[in-house]
Design a protein around this motif. Structure first.
Motif, PDB file in Angstrom:
ATOM      1  N   LEU A   1       0.835  -1.199   0.000  1.00  0.00           N
ATOM      2  CA  LEU A   1       0.000   0.000   0.000  1.00  0.00           C
ATOM      3  C   LEU A   1       0.868   1.247   0.000  1.00  0.00           C
ATOM      4  O   LEU A   1       2.022   1.223   0.399  1.00  0.00           O
ATOM      5  N   ARG A   2       0.278   2.349  -0.408  1.00  0.00           N
ATOM      6  CA  ARG A   2       0.925   3.659  -0.348  1.00  0.00           C
ATOM      7  C   ARG A   2      -0.141   4.697  -0.029  1.00  0.00           C
ATOM      8  O   ARG A   2      -1.341   4.456  -0.226  1.00  0.00           O
ATOM      9  N   PHE A   3       0.292   5.844   0.474  1.00  0.00           N
ATOM     10  CA  PHE A   3      -0.652   6.922   0.699  1.00  0.00           C
ATOM     11  C   PHE A   3      -1.210   7.375  -0.645  1.00  0.00           C
ATOM     12  O   PHE A   3      -0.469   7.505  -1.629  1.00  0.00           O
ATOM     13  N   ALA A   4      -2.519   7.604  -0.709  1.00  0.00           N
ATOM     14  CA  ALA A   4      -3.166   7.965  -1.966  1.00  0.00           C
ATOM     15  C   ALA A   4      -2.678   9.319  -2.467  1.00  0.00           C
ATOM     16  O   ALA A   4      -2.622  10.286  -1.700  1.00  0.00           O
ATOM     17  N   GLU A   5      -2.311   9.375  -3.748  1.00  0.00           N
ATOM     18  CA  GLU A   5      -1.887  10.648  -4.335  1.00  0.00           C
ATOM     19  C   GLU A   5      -3.053  11.633  -4.375  1.00  0.00           C
ATOM     20  O   GLU A   5      -2.897  12.817  -4.116  1.00  0.00           O
ATOM     21  N   ASN A   6      -4.228  11.131  -4.702  1.00  0.00           N
ATOM     22  CA  ASN A   6      -5.450  11.932  -4.640  1.00  0.00           C
ATOM     23  C   ASN A   6      -6.370  11.252  -3.632  1.00  0.00           C
ATOM     24  O   ASN A   6      -7.015  10.255  -3.947  1.00  0.00           O
ATOM     25  N   PRO A   7      -6.429  11.760  -2.403  1.00  0.00           N
ATOM     26  CA  PRO A   7      -7.144  11.043  -1.338  1.00  0.00           C
ATOM     27  C   PRO A   7      -8.659  11.267  -1.332  1.00  0.00           C
ATOM     28  O   PRO A   7      -9.348  10.671  -0.507  1.00  0.00           O
ATOM     29  N   TYR A   8      -9.173  12.098  -2.216  1.00  0.00           N
ATOM     30  CA  TYR A   8     -10.584  12.487  -2.142  1.00  0.00           C
ATOM     31  C   TYR A   8     -11.487  11.483  -2.851  1.00  0.00           C
ATOM     32  O   TYR A   8     -11.124  10.886  -3.869  1.00  0.00           O
ATOM     33  N   THR A   9     -12.679  11.305  -2.283  1.00  0.00           N
ATOM     34  CA  THR A   9     -13.698  10.452  -2.875  1.00  0.00           C
ATOM     35  C   THR A   9     -15.035  11.188  -2.826  1.00  0.00           C
ATOM     36  O   THR A   9     -15.219  12.143  -2.065  1.00  0.00           O
ATOM     37  N   VAL A  10     -15.969  10.714  -3.631  1.00  0.00           N
ATOM     38  CA  VAL A  10     -17.299  11.333  -3.685  1.00  0.00           C
ATOM     39  C   VAL A  10     -17.941  11.298  -2.301  1.00  0.00           C
ATOM     40  O   VAL A  10     -17.959  10.260  -1.636  1.00  0.00           O
ATOM     41  N   GLY A  11     -18.455  12.463  -1.874  1.00  0.00           N
ATOM     42  CA  GLY A  11     -19.098  12.565  -0.567  1.00  0.00           C
ATOM     43  C   GLY A  11     -18.236  13.217   0.483  1.00  0.00           C
ATOM     44  O   GLY A  11     -18.729  13.566   1.563  1.00  0.00           O
ATOM     45  N   ASP A  12     -16.926  13.399   0.213  1.00  0.00           N
ATOM     46  CA  ASP A  12     -16.033  14.041   1.182  1.00  0.00           C
ATOM     47  C   ASP A  12     -16.402  15.511   1.359  1.00  0.00           C
ATOM     48  O   ASP A  12     -16.825  16.191   0.416  1.00  0.00           O
ATOM     49  N   TYR A  13     -16.213  16.003   2.582  1.00  0.00           N
ATOM     50  CA  TYR A  13     -16.425  17.414   2.879  1.00  0.00           C
ATOM     51  C   TYR A  13     -15.094  18.140   2.775  1.00  0.00           C
ATOM     52  O   TYR A  13     -14.095  17.719   3.380  1.00  0.00           O
ATOM     53  N   VAL A  14     -15.067  19.214   2.004  1.00  0.00           N
ATOM     54  CA  VAL A  14     -13.816  19.935   1.765  1.00  0.00           C
ATOM     55  C   VAL A  14     -14.058  21.441   1.823  1.00  0.00           C
ATOM     56  O   VAL A  14     -15.206  21.918   1.787  1.00  0.00           O
ATOM     57  N   ILE A  15     -12.971  22.184   1.921  1.00  0.00           N
ATOM     58  CA  ILE A  15     -13.003  23.633   1.822  1.00  0.00           C
ATOM     59  C   ILE A  15     -11.890  24.071   0.887  1.00  0.00           C
ATOM     60  O   ILE A  15     -10.914  23.353   0.673  1.00  0.00           O
ATOM     61  N   LYS A  16     -12.032  25.272   0.323  1.00  0.00           N
ATOM     62  CA  LYS A  16     -10.980  25.850  -0.516  1.00  0.00           C
ATOM     63  C   LYS A  16     -10.002  26.557   0.411  1.00  0.00           C
ATOM     64  O   LYS A  16     -10.353  27.481   1.138  1.00  0.00           O
ATOM     65  N   SER A  17      -8.763  26.104   0.384  1.00  0.00           N
ATOM     66  CA  SER A  17      -7.764  26.528   1.370  1.00  0.00           C
ATOM     67  C   SER A  17      -7.506  28.023   1.346  1.00  0.00           C
ATOM     68  O   SER A  17      -7.228  28.630   2.392  1.00  0.00           O
ATOM     69  N   SER A  18      -7.589  28.648   0.195  1.00  0.00           N
ATOM     70  CA  SER A  18      -7.210  30.056   0.066  1.00  0.00           C
ATOM     71  C   SER A  18      -8.273  31.020   0.583  1.00  0.00           C
ATOM     72  O   SER A  18      -8.000  32.201   0.756  1.00  0.00           O
TER      73      SER A  18
END
Length: 337
Positions: free
Chosen positions: A259-276
């Protein structure tokens, strides 16, 4: 003596297991659990792994009630019980014998009020404690009021109970923790998975009829987690194992080196914010573009109700709700208020 500092996963599991155990005193049970975790860490670093067993390891990891056992560990064939207390007087020989005289060895662990640090004071054979109590009962004079004897042996003396073996440090090499987003190595089309359980190095796991050579990591895929009754994204990562066990969510076991850490860790349904953004609004991931490093999101304020992740894309199209594309470097995970 040895000091152990529990991390957030240790503390969450110790507390939740006490709750699931229906303990009469959750606080006492929680600190007892932390004492067991501390001693397990000592055993892992200083005793040959094949010569000790933690009776409550799986119950603690999955926050399940413990199967009945009169002791916590078995070491070199001896039954060992761990006693944890903030009050050092609990470790007087008479107090220990009155609470538990059936095991072979008692390990004494002291903890700070904040439960952020535990000290392994030492251990003693139960027979020695009994002898000490009998001697004190026969003593004709008055015991010193300011000096109370604690019958303990240094922790590292436990090694002398076993055969003459080489020092074996079994600290896990696995770099992952519950909640990490991972993917299979050397797979360009690998799906993102969520780490649920990190198995101890000595755990024997069979894959396709062969014993796993290495440390095992159990993961669940977001699509399966989404089918559960709760929002798994709001669950403490330390309790994901308990949640999956309760809901019979299928887990998959991999060798940690695969296994490795996911390069793109996001999946449908995740809650996110725009960092800037200074005061960012919460968005929900609608689509993850394959190989492009971009995700499409819809802002939560645009949705009039909770939508199942698998239906988000269709809902936005049917309702003509605008979605926005961002690079994964522009967003970060967040939690719902």
């Amino acid at each position: 003596m040895y000091q152990f500092s529990p991390d957030e996963i240790d503390q969450s599991r110790a507390h939740h297991q006490a709750v699931k155990q229906d303990a009469e005193d959750v606080d006492v049970k929680r600190i007892g659990n932390l004492g067991e975790i501390a001693f397990e860490q000592f055993c892992r670093e200083y005793l040959p792994t094949e010569m000790w067993e933690w009776e409550n390891e799986e119950a603690m990891r999955r926050c399940n009630p413990e199967s009945y056992s009169g002791h916590d560990f078995e070491i070199f064939g001896y039954e060992v019980d761990v006693k944890t207390s903030r009050d050092v007087s609990a470790f007087h020989p008479k107090a220990l014998i009155e609470k538990d005289a059936d095991d072979d060895i008692i390990v004494m662990v002291w903890h700070r009020d904040r439960e952020d640090s535990l000290i392994l004071l030492g251990w003693e054979r139960v027979e020695t404690l009994k002898s000490k109590v009998e001697t004190e009962n026969q003593y004709s004079g008055d015991s010193p009021e300011k000096l109370e004897h604690l019958a303990t042996r240094p922790m590292n003396d436990l090694l002398n109970l076993g055969p003459n073996t080489a020092h074996m440090n079994q600290t896990p090499e696995n770099p992952f923790q519950p909640g990490d987003r991972v993917e299979k190595r050397e797979d360009d089309d690998a799906s993102v998975a969520v780490v649920v359980e990190v198995l101890p190095p000595e755990t024997q796991v069979e894959l396709y009829g062969q014993e796993l050579d290495g440390e095992g990591v159990r993961v669940a895929f977001p699509s399966s987690l989404d089918e559960g009754p709760g929002d798994w994204r709001d669950i403490d990562p330390a309790l994901l194992s308990s949640y999956c066990d309760d809901q019979d969510i299928k887990l998959y076991t991999y060798k940690h080196e695969n296994l490795r850490f996911a390069e793109n860790p996001y999946t449908v349904g995740d809650y996110v914010i725009k960092s800037s953004h200074d005061d960012p609004d919460t968005a929900v991931v609608v689509e993850v573009a394959d190989g492009s490093g971009e995700v499409s999101v819809v802002y939560k304020g645009q949705l009039d109700r909770q939508i199942e992740p698998s239906n988000l894309g269709i809902h936005c199209k049917e309702e003509s709700i605008s979605t926005y594309s961002y690079s994964i470097d522009e967003i970060e995970f967040t939690e719902l208020d």
